[in-house]
Design an enzyme around this catalytic site. Structure first.
Site, PDB file in Angstrom:
ATOM      1  N   HIS A 204       0.800  -1.232   0.000  1.00 19.97           N
ATOM      2  CA  HIS A 204       0.000   0.000   0.000  1.00 19.97           C
ATOM      3  C   HIS A 204       0.829   1.276   0.000  1.00 19.97           C
ATOM      4  O   HIS A 204       0.284   2.371  -0.057  1.00 19.97           O
ATOM      5  CB  HIS A 204      -0.944   0.026   1.210  1.00 19.97           C
ATOM      6  CG  HIS A 204      -0.232   0.315   2.502  1.00 19.97           C
ATOM      7  ND1 HIS A 204       0.547  -0.617   3.135  1.00 19.97           N
ATOM      8  CD2 HIS A 204      -0.150   1.429   3.247  1.00 19.97           C
ATOM      9  CE1 HIS A 204       1.063  -0.095   4.227  1.00 19.97           C
ATOM     10  NE2 HIS A 204       0.660   1.150   4.327  1.00 19.97           N
TER      11      HIS A 204
HETATM   12  C1  UD1 Z   1      -1.808   5.569   6.294  1.00 17.97           C
HETATM   13  C2  UD1 Z   1      -0.455   5.942   6.881  1.00 17.97           C
HETATM   14  C3  UD1 Z   1       0.536   4.799   6.650  1.00 17.97           C
HETATM   15  C4  UD1 Z   1      -0.022   3.482   7.138  1.00 17.97           C
HETATM   16  C5  UD1 Z   1      -1.357   3.247   6.486  1.00 17.97           C
HETATM   17  C6  UD1 Z   1      -1.978   1.954   6.925  1.00 17.97           C
HETATM   18  C7  UD1 Z   1       0.073   8.341   6.836  1.00 17.97           C
HETATM   19  C8  UD1 Z   1       0.935   9.366   6.192  1.00 17.97           C
HETATM   20  N1  UD1 Z   1       0.108   7.129   6.271  1.00 17.97           N
HETATM   21  O1  UD1 Z   1      -1.624   5.459   4.888  1.00 17.97           O
HETATM   22  O2  UD1 Z   1       1.725   5.076   7.345  1.00 17.97           O
HETATM   23  O3  UD1 Z   1       0.876   2.443   6.799  1.00 17.97           O
HETATM   24  O4  UD1 Z   1      -2.216   4.331   6.831  1.00 17.97           O
HETATM   25  O5  UD1 Z   1      -3.162   1.725   6.240  1.00 17.97           O
HETATM   26  O6  UD1 Z   1      -0.572   8.629   7.801  1.00 17.97           O
HETATM   27  N2  UD1 Z   1      -9.141   5.222   2.422  1.00 17.97           N
HETATM   28  C9  UD1 Z   1     -10.347   4.565   2.421  1.00 17.97           C
HETATM   29  N3  UD1 Z   1     -10.882   4.205   3.625  1.00 17.97           N
HETATM   30  C10 UD1 Z   1     -10.300   4.469   4.802  1.00 17.97           C
HETATM   31  C11 UD1 Z   1      -9.076   5.161   4.801  1.00 17.97           C
HETATM   32  C12 UD1 Z   1      -8.505   5.522   3.600  1.00 17.97           C
HETATM   33  O7  UD1 Z   1     -10.921   4.285   1.381  1.00 17.97           O
HETATM   34  O8  UD1 Z   1     -10.847   4.115   5.868  1.00 17.97           O
HETATM   35  C13 UD1 Z   1      -8.523   5.574   1.136  1.00 17.97           C
HETATM   36  C14 UD1 Z   1      -8.785   6.994   0.719  1.00 17.97           C
HETATM   37  O9  UD1 Z   1      -8.945   7.022  -0.665  1.00 17.97           O
HETATM   38  C15 UD1 Z   1      -7.503   7.713   1.072  1.00 17.97           C
HETATM   39  C16 UD1 Z   1      -6.457   6.614   0.876  1.00 17.97           C
HETATM   40  O10 UD1 Z   1      -7.120   5.405   1.238  1.00 17.97           O
HETATM   41  O11 UD1 Z   1      -7.299   8.829   0.303  1.00 17.97           O
HETATM   42  C17 UD1 Z   1      -5.241   6.792   1.692  1.00 17.97           C
HETATM   43  O12 UD1 Z   1      -5.571   6.946   3.083  1.00 17.97           O
HETATM   44  P1  UD1 Z   1      -4.584   7.774   4.063  1.00 17.97           P
HETATM   45  O13 UD1 Z   1      -5.065   7.699   5.465  1.00 17.97           O
HETATM   46  O14 UD1 Z   1      -4.338   9.117   3.485  1.00 17.97           O
HETATM   47  O15 UD1 Z   1      -3.210   7.010   3.934  1.00 17.97           O
HETATM   48  P2  UD1 Z   1      -2.875   5.477   3.891  1.00 17.97           P
HETATM   49  O16 UD1 Z   1      -2.335   5.154   2.546  1.00 17.97           O
HETATM   50  O17 UD1 Z   1      -3.974   4.619   4.423  1.00 17.97           O
END
Ligand code: UD1
Length: 372
Positions: A207
């Site tokens: 991811h």
């Molecule tokens: C975040 C953390 C990362 C961790 C990861 C675990 C930061 C900078 N990164 O990354 O260190 O390894 O979490 O998962 O904080 N989304 C959903 N549903 C959710 C949450 C997110 O669909 O419940 C999607 C959204 O499109 C979002 C994308 O995932 O834009 C990324 O989510 P985000 O929290 O920005 O970062 P992660 O890649 O999950």
């Protein structure tokens, strides 16, 4: 009595806060713990299911920030968190790991003069293109108590000029959750549901933006993984970011024609049941490098660097990088060996009792313990 705000936001935070929250509640004369959920992760599969599996009480405060760019997400968390700190006047705010929620809440407290304890301090990948590395460096530089998982982290902090009396080596609290959950995970039917036999499959998680956001890099990695899957079937619980990119880049057919099985993200106990029976784990996650080390399962880390070198020095982790030829070659080498993880060790203080030491450390640094 210490009033503590325990912060969770994203998936890798929940298994770190669960044992700390439990231990603080057990010591009810010393601690009044409250939970703040920033809402960085909000899908049931990325958040709610972890509260249930880990027995975390419902959050006392929910900031509901959701997804956004790094700047917007961090700012939204700060704006929503500040009034809670002002109202609650905690003795300590405890943050874990390296996600945006970690730095956002730590920064609010530093500006308000409220003490911050950082669990999992001092880890360094030395790769500043990783958002988590920025979060780690900044959080550590403004925290009042730095609680470390391994002694290399203590050394990193000392080299950065952190005063030794702020650093306490407590061990790995995520392993508390792992040992606590192993027995209960045996009740999970995930292996039967996916028709898997122990040690006859691999588990993959992927991811990191650096691996999945650029089409060519992601495709090269997928090609390598498809090749490995011809020798050993791969189960792949897919993070929302990765799922979106598989669709965007048109990789669905490639995956469908391989022996990689895509499934939805799993809850904590189902996922534990899944990887604990795997012959091999392939991942770009941080936590999984540690969990596989604690269980002696071979792990290939699909990154060029790791902030968790102890999993390589003592554990089962191999930093394989993202070169497709190297990934396949290393995987095939592991699969051809019989007892690859025989001499591997569990790092010091990854013993299931780290939450106790975290509570002791908080009392000690506040001058409340007998041996302070
Ligand atoms: C975040 C953390 C990362 C961790 C990861 C675990 C930061 C900078 N990164 O990354 O260190 O390894 O979490 O998962 O904080 N989304 C959903 N549903 C959710 C949450 C997110 O669909 O419940 C999607 C959204 O499109 C979002 C994308 O995932 O834009 C990324 O989510 P985000 O929290 O920005 O970062 P992660 O890649 O999950």
């Amino acid at each position: 009595m210490l009033k503590i705000l325990n912060i969770v936001g994203a998936r890798p935070n929940f298994m770190k806060i669960a044992p700390i929250q439990r231990e603080m509640r057990r010591r009810e004369n010393d601690f009044l713990p409250l939970i703040v959920h920033t809402g960085q992760h909000y899908d049931a599969a990325m958040s709610d299911s972890f509260f249930a599996d880990l027995g975390i009480p419902a959050p006392d405060f929910h900031l509901e920030v959701g997804s956004a760019s790094h700047a917007v997400q961090t700012a939204k968390i700060m704006t929503a968190f500040e009034p809670i700190v002002l109202e609650e006047k905690p003795d300590w705010v405890l943050v874990v790991g390296d996600v945006n929620s970690t730095i956002a809440c730590a920064l609010v407290c530093a500006k308000l003069g409220v003490k911050v304890a950082h669990v999992e301090a001092g880890l360094r990948s030395r790769d500043r293109s990783m958002p988590e590395e920025i979060n780690r460096i900044l959080t550590d530089s403004i925290s009042d108590l730095l609680l470390t998982t391994s002694q290399d982290a203590d050394e990193n902090l000392k080299h950065e000029g952190v005063s030794e009396d702020k650093i306490i080596f407590v061990g790995n609290v995520m392993i508390d959750s792992l040992f606590h959950g192993l027995k209960r995970a045996e009740n999970s039917n995930i292996r039967q549901n996916l028709s898997l036999t122990e040690k006859e499959y691999a588990v993959l998680t992927l991811h990191r933006p650096s691996n999945v956001d650029e089409k060519q890099i992601f495709e090269n990695l997928l090609d390598a993984l498809c090749e490995i899957s011809r020798q050993l079937p791969i189960v792949f619980p897919v993070h929302p970011r990765t799922k979106a990119n598989i669709e965007k880049f048109g990789f669905a057919e490639k995956v469908a024609n391989s022996n990689i099985k895509l499934i939805e993200p799993l809850g904590y106990l189902d996922f534990m049941r899944l990887y604990s029976g795997a012959k091999l784990v392939l991942t770009d996650s941080g936590g999984l490098q540690e969990e596989t080390t604690a269980l002696g399962i071979p792990c290939l880390t699909l990154r060029e660097n790791t902030e968790r070198p102890i999993t390589i020095e003592m554990g089962t982790n191999i930093l394989v990088g993202t070169n497709p030829a190297k990934v396949t070659q290393t995987a095939f080498e592991i699969l051809s060996q019989k007892n690859v993880s025989q001499n591997k060790k569990i790092p010091p203080l990854w013993d299931g009792r780290t939450a106790e030491r975290i509570c002791d450390a908080l009392l000690k640094i506040t001058g409340l313990s007998q041996n302070a």
